[in-house]
Structure formats: structure tokens, C-alpha cells
Motif scaffolding. Structure first.
Motif, PDB file in Angstrom:
ATOM      1  N   PRO A  24      20.470  70.597  52.157  1.00 28.34           N
ATOM      2  CA  PRO A  24      19.838  72.081  52.907  1.00 28.34           C
ATOM      3  C   PRO A  24      20.235  72.133  54.370  1.00 28.34           C
ATOM      4  O   PRO A  24      21.490  72.987  54.604  1.00 28.34           O
ATOM      5  CB  PRO A  24      19.770  72.791  51.475  1.00 28.34           C
ATOM      6  CG  PRO A  24      18.108  71.815  51.578  1.00 28.34           C
ATOM      7  CD  PRO A  24      19.036  70.346  51.117  1.00 28.34           C
ATOM      8  N   ASP A  51      21.557  82.196  53.152  1.00 30.61           N
ATOM      9  CA  ASP A  51      21.248  82.258  52.190  1.00 30.61           C
ATOM     10  C   ASP A  51      22.247  82.893  50.828  1.00 30.61           C
ATOM     11  O   ASP A  51      22.443  82.490  49.902  1.00 30.61           O
ATOM     12  CB  ASP A  51      20.025  83.067  51.337  1.00 30.61           C
ATOM     13  CG  ASP A  51      18.472  82.753  51.972  1.00 30.61           C
ATOM     14  OD1 ASP A  51      18.620  81.211  52.740  1.00 30.61           O
ATOM     15  OD2 ASP A  51      17.564  83.071  52.654  1.00 30.61           O
ATOM     16  N   TRP A 110      17.929  69.020  46.827  1.00 27.75           N
ATOM     17  CA  TRP A 110      17.579  70.357  46.777  1.00 27.75           C
ATOM     18  C   TRP A 110      16.126  70.850  46.088  1.00 27.75           C
ATOM     19  O   TRP A 110      15.365  71.411  46.347  1.00 27.75           O
ATOM     20  CB  TRP A 110      18.947  70.523  47.248  1.00 27.75           C
ATOM     21  CG  TRP A 110      18.358  72.648  47.219  1.00 27.75           C
ATOM     22  CD1 TRP A 110      17.856  72.434  48.135  1.00 27.75           C
ATOM     23  CD2 TRP A 110      19.530  73.150  48.087  1.00 27.75           C
ATOM     24  NE1 TRP A 110      17.792  74.316  48.268  1.00 27.75           N
ATOM     25  CE2 TRP A 110      18.801  74.040  48.645  1.00 27.75           C
ATOM     26  CE3 TRP A 110      21.071  72.921  47.639  1.00 27.75           C
ATOM     27  CZ2 TRP A 110      19.735  75.184  48.463  1.00 27.75           C
ATOM     28  CZ3 TRP A 110      22.029  74.028  47.983  1.00 27.75           C
ATOM     29  CH2 TRP A 110      21.113  75.280  47.970  1.00 27.75           C
ATOM     30  N   ALA A 111      17.149  70.530  44.561  1.00 19.69           N
ATOM     31  CA  ALA A 111      15.641  70.704  44.021  1.00 19.69           C
ATOM     32  C   ALA A 111      14.664  70.485  43.477  1.00 19.69           C
ATOM     33  O   ALA A 111      13.455  71.036  42.497  1.00 19.69           O
ATOM     34  CB  ALA A 111      16.404  70.909  42.079  1.00 19.69           C
ATOM     35  N   ARG A 113      12.738  70.406  46.093  1.00 19.01           N
ATOM     36  CA  ARG A 113      11.650  71.160  47.078  1.00 19.01           C
ATOM     37  C   ARG A 113      11.624  72.968  46.718  1.00 19.01           C
ATOM     38  O   ARG A 113      11.055  73.130  47.230  1.00 19.01           O
ATOM     39  CB  ARG A 113      12.593  70.491  48.468  1.00 19.01           C
ATOM     40  CG  ARG A 113      11.708  68.941  49.166  1.00 19.01           C
ATOM     41  CD  ARG A 113      12.159  68.596  49.921  1.00 19.01           C
ATOM     42  NE  ARG A 113      13.341  68.067  50.145  1.00 19.01           N
ATOM     43  CZ  ARG A 113      14.430  67.541  49.388  1.00 19.01           C
ATOM     44  NH1 ARG A 113      13.244  66.537  48.768  1.00 19.01           N
ATOM     45  NH2 ARG A 113      15.164  67.024  49.990  1.00 19.01           N
ATOM     46  N   ASP A 114      12.516  73.322  46.113  1.00 16.16           N
ATOM     47  CA  ASP A 114      13.158  74.430  45.645  1.00 16.16           C
ATOM     48  C   ASP A 114      12.870  75.191  44.875  1.00 16.16           C
ATOM     49  O   ASP A 114      14.594  74.715  43.748  1.00 16.16           O
ATOM     50  CB  ASP A 114      14.676  74.835  46.519  1.00 16.16           C
ATOM     51  CG  ASP A 114      15.011  76.476  46.705  1.00 16.16           C
ATOM     52  OD1 ASP A 114      14.754  77.115  45.625  1.00 16.16           O
ATOM     53  OD2 ASP A 114      15.411  76.675  48.036  1.00 16.16           O
ATOM     54  N   ASP A 115      11.822  75.722  43.969  1.00 15.94           N
ATOM     55  CA  ASP A 115      12.008  76.576  42.692  1.00 15.94           C
ATOM     56  C   ASP A 115      13.052  76.765  42.015  1.00 15.94           C
ATOM     57  O   ASP A 115      14.048  76.851  41.431  1.00 15.94           O
ATOM     58  CB  ASP A 115      11.225  77.032  42.381  1.00 15.94           C
ATOM     59  CG  ASP A 115       9.480  76.618  42.345  1.00 15.94           C
ATOM     60  OD1 ASP A 115       9.782  75.416  42.440  1.00 15.94           O
ATOM     61  OD2 ASP A 115       8.226  76.965  43.157  1.00 15.94           O
ATOM     62  N   ALA A 116      14.310  77.408  42.657  1.00 10.87           N
ATOM     63  CA  ALA A 116      14.968  78.663  42.243  1.00 10.87           C
ATOM     64  C   ALA A 116      16.031  77.063  42.370  1.00 10.87           C
ATOM     65  O   ALA A 116      17.272  77.840  41.253  1.00 10.87           O
ATOM     66  CB  ALA A 116      15.388  79.695  43.364  1.00 10.87           C
ATOM     67  N   VAL A 117      16.692  76.051  42.863  1.00 12.10           N
ATOM     68  CA  VAL A 117      17.353  75.287  42.528  1.00 12.10           C
ATOM     69  C   VAL A 117      17.408  74.480  41.944  1.00 12.10           C
ATOM     70  O   VAL A 117      17.747  74.454  41.053  1.00 12.10           O
ATOM     71  CB  VAL A 117      17.705  74.870  44.521  1.00 12.10           C
ATOM     72  CG1 VAL A 117      18.483  73.336  43.764  1.00 12.10           C
ATOM     73  CG2 VAL A 117      18.538  75.905  45.138  1.00 12.10           C
TER      74      VAL A 117
END
Length: 185
Positions: A24, A51, A110-111, A113-117
Motif C-alpha cells: 500500500p 484513501d 496489507w491486512a 497491518r490494517d484492521d479495516a483491510v
């Protein structure tokens, strides 16, 4: 005469290429504009900010890697084994571990490190597993077998590009074909 606008989809596609090759952090408006041969001002005609582009990239990935696959499998019809065979063919890893990075793997990374992903990925994975279960239920003796076959099929698709192993003189494609036949018994 005004210069033609770069299509919104081109920004998304270029963003997915950048994501696949560098994660990302590689999805930067200036870099995408340069790759597309346009100024970065055109970006803001389509997206509020970076974003918004990232969210649309995830939407596109989900549509292409899940919705479109399921639709293609279902539209062609057939019995569960025929549909599973079609699913395996449509989702067979096209590249080995030394090939170009895959958007699927980049989203998974990516997921981490990113809760939304991570939430999006979880929903996509659950949908994929439920689709596999729906295909295996009519041909398996019990729910345990449905779950084992579904997880094995799904794991093969996701993990195969990560492995760098020999196959005793067989190509990876040959081994994947053998695995598909085994999973269709």
C-alpha cells in the motif's frame, strides 16, 4: 482543446499494480500519474483522496477475485463437480513464486497491518469458503468432509504461490491438476 481524462478504472488498475509490486505504501498519486502519463490533478477529478482510491481498489479486487469468479462458475451451470472443476481452472495460480507479485498476496500482507483491510479480507475469505462448501455439500458424505475439502482447495489456491518446492520431476501445473482431480473424487 482539453486533454482527455484518464479513466477512473485506469487509476484503480494502476493502483492495484503498484499494490502488488510494493504494498500500500507504493500506491502514491504522483507515481500513479507518472505511470499513466498524466498529471496528478486528474486524480482528484475521480477521488477525494488517496484513501478513497485504496477503498476502490479493494472493491475492484473483491469484485474480480470473488464476485466475478462465482458468477462465471454459476452461469455456466453443471453439476457440483463440473462447477468445482471450473472454479479450480479459473483460480489456478498463474505464476510461481519467482513470478510477479500477486494482488491477492499483497492484500493479505496489507491486512496484517490494517484492521479495516483485515475485516474485508475475512469477509471475502468467508464468502469464498461458503461457496466451496455449497459445491462440496452435494458430493460429500458429511460436514467434516465438506470442511476439509473446502479448506484444502482454498489453501492450495492461496498458499501455492508462496511455495518454492520441486515436485519430483512434475511441473507445478501438473501437481495442481493432480490435486484438483483428487479434490474432485
Amino acid at each position: 482543446m482539453a486533454a482527455p481524462r484518464t479513466a477512473r478504472e485506469a487509476w484503480v488498475e494502476e493502483g492495484l499494480r503498484a499494490l502488488a509490486s510494493g504494498g500500500p505504501g507504493a500506491v502514491r498519486v504522483e507515481v500513479l500519474a507518472q505511470a499513466l502519463g498524466v498529471t496528478k490533478g486528474g486524480f482528484y477529478g475521480y477521488f477525494r483522496n488517496r484513501d478513497a482510491l485504496l477503498a476502490e481498489m479493494l472493491d475492484a479486487w473483491e469484485r474480480e477475485a470473488t464476485d466475478a469468479i462465482i458468477e462465471r462458475v454459476e452461469e455456466a451451470g453443471g453439476d457440483p463437480r463440473e462447477r468445482l472443476g471450473r472454479l479450480f481452472a479459473l483460480t489456478a495460480p498463474a505464476r510461481g513464486p519467482s513470478g510477479p507479485p500477486d494482488v491477492e498476496l499483497a492484500v493479505r500482507d496489507w491486512a496484517r497491518r490494517d484492521d479495516a483491510v483485515a475485516g474485508r479480507l475475512r469477509r471475502v475469505d468467508e464468502r469464498r469458503m461458503e461457496f466451496l462448501r455449497s459445491l462440496y455439500r452435494p458430493i460429500c458424505a458429511d460436514e467434516d468432509e465438506v470442511e476439509v475439502r473446502s479448506l484444502t482447495a482454498f489453501s492450495l489456491r492461496i498458499a501455492t504461490p508462496l511455495l518454492d518446492v520441486g515436485h519430483g520431476g512434475r511441473s507445478r501445473a501438473e501437481v495442481m491438476e493432480l490435486a484438483a482431480r483428487w479434490l474432485l473424487r
